[in-house]
Every structure is written in C-alpha cells, then in structure tokens.
Scaffold this motif. Sequence first.
Motif, short mmCIF file in Angstrom:
data_model
loop_
_atom_site.label_atom_id
_atom_site.label_comp_id
_atom_site.label_asym_id
_atom_site.label_seq_id
_atom_site.Cartn_x
_atom_site.Cartn_y
_atom_site.Cartn_z
N THR A 22 0.81 -1.22 0.00
CA THR A 22 0.00 0.00 0.00
C THR A 22 0.85 1.28 0.00
OG1 THR A 22 -1.42 -1.29 1.42
CG2 THR A 22 -2.02 1.00 1.11
N TYR A 23 1.90 1.28 0.83
CA TYR A 23 2.67 2.52 1.00
C TYR A 23 3.95 2.56 0.16
CZ TYR A 23 -0.37 2.91 5.08
OH TYR A 23 -1.46 2.98 5.90
N ASP A 24 4.08 1.64 -0.76
CA ASP A 24 5.33 1.58 -1.52
C ASP A 24 5.34 2.56 -2.69
OD1 ASP A 24 6.22 -0.33 0.11
OD2 ASP A 24 6.15 -1.98 -1.32
N TYR A 25 6.50 3.13 -2.90
CA TYR A 25 6.74 3.92 -4.10
C TYR A 25 7.27 2.98 -5.18
CZ TYR A 25 6.14 8.97 -3.90
OH TYR A 25 5.62 10.23 -3.92
N ARG A 26 7.09 3.37 -6.42
CA ARG A 26 7.77 2.60 -7.47
C ARG A 26 9.25 2.98 -7.47
NH1 ARG A 26 3.82 4.39 -12.19
NH2 ARG A 26 3.55 6.11 -10.74
N GLY B 107 8.95 4.40 -11.83
CA GLY B 107 8.37 3.23 -12.48
C GLY B 107 8.47 3.43 -13.98
N LYS B 108 7.33 3.39 -14.67
CA LYS B 108 7.35 3.65 -16.10
C LYS B 108 7.08 5.10 -16.44
CE LYS B 108 6.14 -0.98 -17.60
NZ LYS B 108 4.97 -1.85 -17.80
N THR B 109 6.67 5.86 -15.46
CA THR B 109 6.49 7.30 -15.70
C THR B 109 7.85 7.94 -15.89
OG1 THR B 109 4.47 7.36 -14.41
CG2 THR B 109 5.61 9.44 -14.69
N ARG B 110 7.95 8.77 -16.90
CA ARG B 110 9.24 9.36 -17.20
C ARG B 110 9.07 10.86 -17.46
NH1 ARG B 110 14.23 7.97 -20.92
NH2 ARG B 110 14.58 6.14 -19.65
N VAL B 111 9.90 11.64 -16.81
CA VAL B 111 9.77 13.09 -16.86
C VAL B 111 11.15 13.71 -17.07
CG1 VAL B 111 9.32 15.05 -15.35
CG2 VAL B 111 7.67 13.24 -15.46
N HIS C 270 3.49 8.73 -19.60
CA HIS C 270 2.51 8.91 -18.54
C HIS C 270 2.06 7.55 -18.02
CE1 HIS C 270 -0.79 9.98 -16.16
NE2 HIS C 270 -1.72 10.11 -17.08
N ASP C 271 2.53 7.20 -16.82
CA ASP C 271 2.03 5.98 -16.20
C ASP C 271 1.62 6.29 -14.77
OD1 ASP C 271 1.36 3.26 -16.20
OD2 ASP C 271 3.20 2.77 -15.15
N GLY C 272 0.94 7.40 -14.63
CA GLY C 272 0.42 7.77 -13.33
C GLY C 272 1.38 8.56 -12.48
N ASN C 273 0.78 9.34 -11.54
CA ASN C 273 1.55 10.14 -10.59
C ASN C 273 2.55 11.08 -11.27
OD1 ASN C 273 2.14 11.10 -8.14
ND2 ASN C 273 3.09 9.25 -7.34
N LEU D 168 -3.85 4.49 -1.21
CA LEU D 168 -2.65 3.98 -1.86
C LEU D 168 -1.68 5.13 -2.08
CD1 LEU D 168 -3.91 1.59 -4.68
CD2 LEU D 168 -3.05 0.95 -2.45
N VAL D 169 -0.40 4.84 -1.92
CA VAL D 169 0.62 5.84 -2.20
C VAL D 169 1.11 5.62 -3.62
CG1 VAL D 169 2.93 6.66 -1.53
CG2 VAL D 169 1.32 5.94 0.21
N ASP D 170 1.44 6.70 -4.31
CA ASP D 170 2.00 6.65 -5.67
C ASP D 170 1.14 5.82 -6.62
OD1 ASP D 170 3.70 6.83 -7.83
OD2 ASP D 170 5.02 5.22 -7.15
N PRO D 171 -0.08 6.29 -6.96
CA PRO D 171 -0.94 5.51 -7.83
C PRO D 171 -0.38 5.42 -9.25
CG PRO D 171 -1.86 7.68 -7.51
CD PRO D 171 -0.68 7.59 -6.61
N CYS D 172 -0.54 4.27 -9.88
CA CYS D 172 -0.15 4.16 -11.28
C CYS D 172 -1.35 4.59 -12.14
CB CYS D 172 0.34 2.75 -11.62
SG CYS D 172 -0.96 1.54 -11.62
N GLU D 173 -1.16 4.55 -13.44
CA GLU D 173 -2.17 5.13 -14.32
C GLU D 173 -3.51 4.44 -14.19
OE1 GLU D 173 -4.06 6.03 -18.27
OE2 GLU D 173 -3.21 4.09 -17.77
#
Lengths: 236, 421
Positions: free
Chosen positions: B29-33, B51-55, B141-144, B206-211
């Motif tokens: 629940t509390y994990d970051y990617r 995770g797969k989000t890239r900025v 864009h894969d959330g957050n 949830l922490v750090d939701p994905c898309e």
Amino acid sequence: MTSFTCDESVSLCEGNMMEVCGSTDSCLREFGCEQSLLSRPDGSASFVQGDTSVLAGVYGPAEVKVSKEIYDRATLEVLVQPKVGLPTVKERSQEQCVRETCEASLLLTLHPRSSLTLVLQVLHDDGSLLSCSLNAACMALMDAGLPMSCLFCGVTCAIDADGRIITDPTAAQEKESRALLTFAVDSTERKVLMSSTRGSFSVHELQQCIAVSQKASEKIFQFYRDSVRRRYSKTL
Amino acid sequence: MKDTLLSNCERDFLLKAIEEKKRLDGRQTYDYRKIKITFGTDYGCCYVDLGKTRVMAQVSCELVAPKENRPNEGIMFFNIELSPLASPIFEQGRQSELSVKLNRQLERCLRNSKCIDTESLCVVSGEKVWQIRVDVHMLNHDGNLMDAASIAAITALCHFRRPDIAVQGEEVTVYSPEERDPIALSIYHMPISVSFSFFQQGTYLLVDPCEREERVMDGLLMIAMNKHREICSVQSSGGIMLLKEQVLRCSKIASVKVSEITELISKALENDKKARKAGGRCGFAESLPQERITALKMDEMPVEVTDVTEQAYDIIQKTKEPPQTVPSPLVPAPGVGQVDQGQQNTWGLEEEEEEREDGVEEEAVMEVEQQKEEESKGNIVEISDSEEEEVIILHPETPDTLHKSSCHQQGSATSKKKHKK
C-alpha cells in the motif's frame, strides 16, 4: 531555372580544387540506440550521436480527426518538441523535413483514413540534430512495426572554412562551418530522400557531400541491422 | 487521439484487488515505485523515472527587468508540458485542465514555499534580475505525474548553475562558463510532493498511484513537504471528504517518503558532481543501458572517403548541360501571342491593326443590334447574352475568316435570343 551550368561549376571547383579535396575529416561519433523504452507509445526509440540525443515516439495507426482524414492513405503528423520553451519556426521546419522523409518511405496507403503521430523530443543538442531526429524517427517507426518500403537515415555534413567536409559535426563545428548539409538516405538504393542545406557551396562540394553521406549511411544501416538482430536474437 | 476506455471488468478487478490489499504491480500500500534520477550533459537537465512514468526537467536562465512591485527579486517561471509523447490524449499547445492543475501545484510547491532565494537573483535593483525558467516535459505517462514532476524540477534546480556576473557601475558583464565557473542557485529546502489516492469514498488509501489506479480512484491528496517535516502545500481534489485522522496519517507517511526521496536526490547529485569532477563523460548518452537487449551502442568510427572526390567529379562530368533555350515554344492555340524568352513576337503590327478594326466594327454592330433588341423587347438584356457575344469577339480564328464567322455566330446568337423570347 538554375543559373548554374555544368561548365561553370567544374571550372569553378578546379580553381579551388586543392581546398576541396584537401582532406576529409570523416568519422561518425559514437552511436547509441534504445528501442521500446517508453510504455505508452506504440513504438519508441532514443537515438544518441555523441552528446546529441533525441527521443521519438510513434502512435498509430489510430483513429483520425475528420478534418485531417485522407481517404486513400494515413495522415502522418510529426511534432518536434524543443527542450526549452514552445515550438518555434525552427522546429516547424524540422517537422516538415522529417515528415517528408517518412512519407517517402512509409507505405501510408496500407492504412487509409487513419492517423500516425510521430513525436520527437530533443533531449540534448550538440550538433547534427536533424540527422539524429531522422535516425530516431526511423528506429521508432521500426519499433512500431509500421510497413515501410525502405529504411532511411540522416547524415549531416559540414564544410568548414578550409573546404574540408566534416561528417556528423558537433555544435562547435557547425558554428564554424561555411555550409551545413543534411541528407536523408534510403536503404535500398542509397538515394537521397530529403536534403536540407544552409550556407553556400559549389556543385562539386554538393556531390561530394552526397557521396560522403552515402558512404556514412552504410555504417548507420549496418548499425540498424545489428541493433535489430540483437533485439530479435532471443525470439528468432 | 481518443483515449481507450477502461472496461467495467477491469474497473471491478482493480477495485476488488485494492480491497484485498493487492496492487497490480505487486507493491504494498505505501510503496513507491522505483525512482531513478539521471542528469543530462548540461547543467540543470534532469530525467526522473518513477516506475514507467518518465519526466524530463530543464532549467534555463535569462536576464530580464524585474516586476515593478518587487524590484529586487528574481523571477521564477514554471512550465509543465504535457507532450503528446506521454499519452495520446495530450495535445500539443493546448492548455488542458490537467496541465493547469499540475502547473499550479508545482508553483505552489516550489515558488510559494520560498525554497529558492529569489533576492540572490537580483543583479541591478529595479533594472536587471535573473529569470529562472523550469520546463518540465512529460515523456511517458504511467500515473503520478505530479510527484515525478516535483522531483525532477527540484533536482534540476539543485543541479543548475547560472553564469557568473560582474557589475561595475552601470555595466553588467556576463561571464561564459569557460571564463568563470558558473554559480549554483541558493536553495533553502527541497519540497517534494507525495500523492495519495483514495478508493471507496476514502476507505482505502494507496501511495504513488499508477495510471490504472488513477482511473478508478475517487479522490487524490497531494502533500508537498520538505525533509524538516514542514508542509509546503496540501491539495485535495476529486471531491472526497477526508477525516482529520486520515490527513494526519497521510502527512506522517509523506514525511517518511520525503526523507527517503531527499536522500536519493542528494546522493544522485553527489554522484554527478563526482563524475563531473573526474572529467569523465556524463549525461544521457552515458546512462543508456548496456545490458538490455533493446539497446545497442557503437563506438566512434571512421567513414571511408577515398573515392568520394572521384565519384563526385564523375557525376558532374556525366551531367548534361542544361539547355539554354527552350527548343520549340509551345503555342497553346493559334492566334495566341506570348512574350517570353527566346520566342518570336507574333504580334505583327499590321495584323493587330486589322484585328482592332475588326473589333471596332463588331462592337459597333453589336451595339446596334443590342439597341434594336432593347427597342423591340424592352430592357430584358441578360448578362449571359452579352458574355456570349464577348466570347465571340475573342474567338481564336485567322483574321480573314474572323469577320465572317463572328458575324455568322452573332447572327446565330441573336437568332437564339429571338428564339428564347
């Protein structure tokens, strides 16, 4: 009508022949490419030439806006995103160059009334940006699995003040150059698909640059082949 | 391009999994990617993979006139670009609701928290200050997106170096990086945004939701905090009612996450500093993965150019000289004159005169006829008729037959008119 006749140009280059053929500083900087690195686009690739790097992503074939629909082929849209600020005229002209090259090699008639979107994000510009964009675009199109009649690659040649031809110049070399020529070369017959030039040069120099680009393109196509072979080495 | 919809099956599956404390990617629940921070070749360029989000964030600076009400403060400018690369629903050059929301949140997180010393950006009070521009590009864009953007922006600001300047009286000199070492910005603290998503009216968190999780969530709470456990901004969206305890619990979780991320950022910055000091190559090109099957690298290689000159010479020799003149001029129709390169003037003087005379005669005849018509049939002259007559005058014919045929045609035309009436 062009005012250049053949005789003129030949005699012209014979005059400064020593300069033109002095020496050609021809080497390609180190290349790197990674495919399918983004999860959202249907095809993506990042291409690195020295420090210059471009990220490309392809979406499509997908639904097309009615206003952009073409009844017998797919609509190709190319977007170039600069690193700082909003797209300017420079990016627009780059988009045009890349789009025309892609249109020449893609078999767009196989997907009528659909849209293809190619987005190019500049990650770092250290010279030869257009040729790097072209290479990234081709790798992304390959990754998306779009049907193409041939592959293409981009080669940039700079002619410096002494008349030497430098392939794949850095930003500093580009700045010092007298002329800058970028060609898109196809993989089947090594023909020129697109050319974009800046500065002044003779017919002889132009032909020489094309010849150099064709030579350099062989190396790049070999790189394409190696990377594709590596990629499918586990599946084939 | 339209976004693909989430089916009811998928929605139910996701919600059910969340109820059972399970997540699609196997996180708790509390994990970051996994967070990965890389730097570009130049200062102030930073890539963040969440995770797969890239900025990507890029900081740039410019000397501008300050705002009138704050004459000795530098200007901070934030711009989040939702590039169409990140998701097909993003359109280029259009301000969407999401981009406005993200921009506002980033501004509140970084500008309004006064984390950067804007007064140190003043060059000449009331005349020249530095404008620091932060461009954040979404690449995937894969959330957050917000958390990734805030990490990228603050890391890029920490990494950035502005050119050194010297002020002598009225004169301001800007030194290039070769002349004087560029200067880092003075940053007081590093606010980092942490996102919490709520499901089933706030029952699950949830922490750090994905898309996928973002699509089924009911509400979102974003808390920006620094490592001193000071809250810089809190934003709740999605129209969800939260209890006091829930917000407090979130802020506690945020403080843990922020200290972890801050440590990661400082580690990444230190590594980059070392790499730069060592003089080795750094940047995106170096961070290209080597072990992946999809990636390949090739070393610098020479291009064989021995016979290039001969080849070019050959092509030019073989090229035919372009013809100086057009061999046979194309005449579209007899009687059409053309004044152009290398062509003979076919407009003989005598002929012209003849034609003119003919024209005058015809016109006269026409006028007479028209008058007759008007007299006999009132004023019912149609425009189309007169056009017909004009066509007749300009009909390409040889001068001898022109007169006759035109007369004839006119006759036919008038007869037609009569016929009509």
